[in-house]
Scaffold this active site. Structure first.
Site, PDB file in Angstrom:
ATOM      1  CG  ASN A  35      -1.674   1.131   1.325  1.00 21.38           C
ATOM      2  OD1 ASN A  35      -1.692   2.065   0.311  1.00 21.38           O
ATOM      3  ND2 ASN A  35      -2.455   1.287   2.494  1.00 21.38           N
ATOM      4  CE  LYS A  37      -0.156   3.118   4.653  1.00 20.61           C
ATOM      5  NZ  LYS A  37      -0.224   3.277   6.147  1.00 20.61           N
ATOM      6  CG  HIS A 120      -5.623   1.790   5.277  1.00 21.91           C
ATOM      7  ND1 HIS A 120      -5.284   2.651   6.276  1.00 21.91           N
ATOM      8  CD2 HIS A 120      -4.792   0.939   5.071  1.00 21.91           C
ATOM      9  CE1 HIS A 120      -4.318   2.280   6.495  1.00 21.91           C
ATOM     10  NE2 HIS A 120      -3.792   1.134   5.710  1.00 21.91           N
ATOM     11  CD  GLU A 122      -2.810   5.466   6.930  1.00 24.61           C
ATOM     12  OE1 GLU A 122      -2.861   5.128   5.611  1.00 24.61           O
ATOM     13  OE2 GLU A 122      -1.860   5.042   7.562  1.00 24.61           O
ATOM     14  CD  GLU A 190      -3.288  -2.563   7.459  1.00 23.69           C
ATOM     15  OE1 GLU A 190      -2.396  -2.886   6.829  1.00 23.69           O
ATOM     16  OE2 GLU A 190      -4.079  -1.755   6.923  1.00 23.69           O
ATOM     17  N   GLY A 196       2.896   1.814  10.753  1.00 15.78           N
ATOM     18  CA  GLY A 196       3.805   3.071  10.908  1.00 15.78           C
ATOM     19  C   GLY A 196       4.371   3.154  11.921  1.00 15.78           C
ATOM     20  CB  SER A 235       5.169  -2.327  12.029  1.00 10.57           C
ATOM     21  OG  SER A 235       4.706  -0.871  12.185  1.00 10.57           O
TER      22      SER A 235
HETATM   23  P1  PGA Z   1       2.957   0.042   7.601  1.00  6.18           P
HETATM   24  O1  PGA Z   1       1.406   0.375   7.068  1.00  6.18           O
HETATM   25  O2  PGA Z   1       3.372  -1.205   7.148  1.00  6.18           O
HETATM   26  O3  PGA Z   1       3.654   1.240   7.036  1.00  6.18           O
HETATM   27  O4  PGA Z   1       2.750  -0.152   9.040  1.00  6.18           O
HETATM   28  C1  PGA Z   1       0.617  -0.780   6.865  1.00  6.18           C
HETATM   29  C2  PGA Z   1      -0.725  -0.130   6.309  1.00  6.18           C
HETATM   30  O5  PGA Z   1      -1.185   0.684   6.611  1.00  6.18           O
HETATM   31  O6  PGA Z   1      -1.242  -0.722   5.356  1.00  6.18           O
END
Ligand code: PGA
Length: 273
Positions: A35, A37, A120, A122, A190, A196, A235
């Site tokens: 992803n 983003k 997601h 976010e 997640e 992150g 992560s």
């Molecule tokens: P990350 O994000 O691997 O940077 O923790 C995962 C995601 O939000 O899909």
């Protein structure tokens, strides 16, 4: 005294064929999806080429996908990178119309996507997306012939309050329409606090959630639920991928930061080589 009748012989009735034992569904092929983003311009297309070259050299036992920003879908599709599927990061529930700034599932498909991430955390946080809206987006993905990668996960506060399982089960229930299949739907667990942050749950914590999700999926979708892929995200890095991907009922990863370079993403895919 009446002569004793011998007991009538009973013809052995034809034994009915034994019912076919239920076949254990084939374990699904894992999916490692990146992803990107809100990252990347055409300058980063080289990473896709590098990834395809690495995959051509060393085949992966997983499906590999990159979900770039919508602006890069067309240019990435033009690279024709063998072995790398493309996906979108969100879609509107409608096919078209007066929705400034939005992109429909049909448009993503037209640009070369095979899948789309929906719900997601976010999007849920930044845009206040509810389970009901996410469900409409899953339906839109299916309508367009895309695989819906539907995300769920708890915040740190919810984890500390012991609400994780109840929450993810309720998100799963509310965000999936009826009729989901293993082909058209992927679940991504997640934990919001792991995204992150460099933090990951323990393998026991991940297993507990994925097992609960598997049970809920099988109850609702039967065999399809047994085969549906449940990704872990948050992560995931080359250094922890093998351990995380070995957890029962983890059928791949949704990767953010570490999917931006072919080197790191390739290191994660290595968990499946
Ligand atoms: P990350 O994000 O691997 O940077 O923790 C995962 C995601 O939000 O899909």
């Amino acid at each position: 005294m009446a002569p004793r009748k011998s007991a009538p012989k009973i013809k052995p009735s034809k034994r009915p064929n034994p019912p076919n034992p239920p076949k254990a569904p084939k374990p699904p092929k894992p999916l490692v999806a990146g992803n990107w983003k809100m990252n990347g311009t055409r300058k980063q297309l080289g990473e896709l080429r590098k990834l395809a070259t690495a995959l051509a050299r060393k085949k992966a036992k997983a499906e590999v996908m990159i979900c770039p920003p919508a602006t890069l879908l067309g240019p990435m599709a033009a690279v024709k990178a063998k072995g790398v599927l493309l996906g979108g990061q969100d879609c509107h529930a409608n096919v078209s119309g007066a929705h400034t700034g939005d992109v429909s599932a049909e448009m993503l498909k037209d640009a070369g996507a095979k899948a789309v991430i929906v719900g997601h955390s976010e999007r849920r946080a930044d845009h206040g997306e509810t389970d009901k809206q996410v469900k409409a987006k899953v339906e839109a993905a299916h309508r367009a012939g895309l695989v819906a990668i539907m995300c769920i996960g708890e915040s740190l506060k919810q984890r500390k309050a012991g609400e994780t399982l109840k929450l993810v089960q309720s998100q799963l229930r509310g965000s999936l329409p009826n009729g989901c299949t293993a082909k058209n739907t992927v679940i991504a667990y997640e934990p919001v606090w792991a995204i992150g942050s460099g933090l990951t749950p323990t393998v026991e914590q991940i297993e507990a959630v994925h097992t609960a999700l598997r049970t809920a999926l099988m109850r609702r979708f039967g065999d399809e639920g047994a085969k549906m892929r449940i990704l872990y995200g948050g992560s995931v890095k080359p250094s922890n991928a093998a351990e995380l991907m070995a957890v029962p009922n983890v059928n791949g990863a949704l990767v953010g930061g570490a999917s931006l370079t072919a080197k790191d993403f390739g290191g994660i895919i290595d968990a499946y080589r």
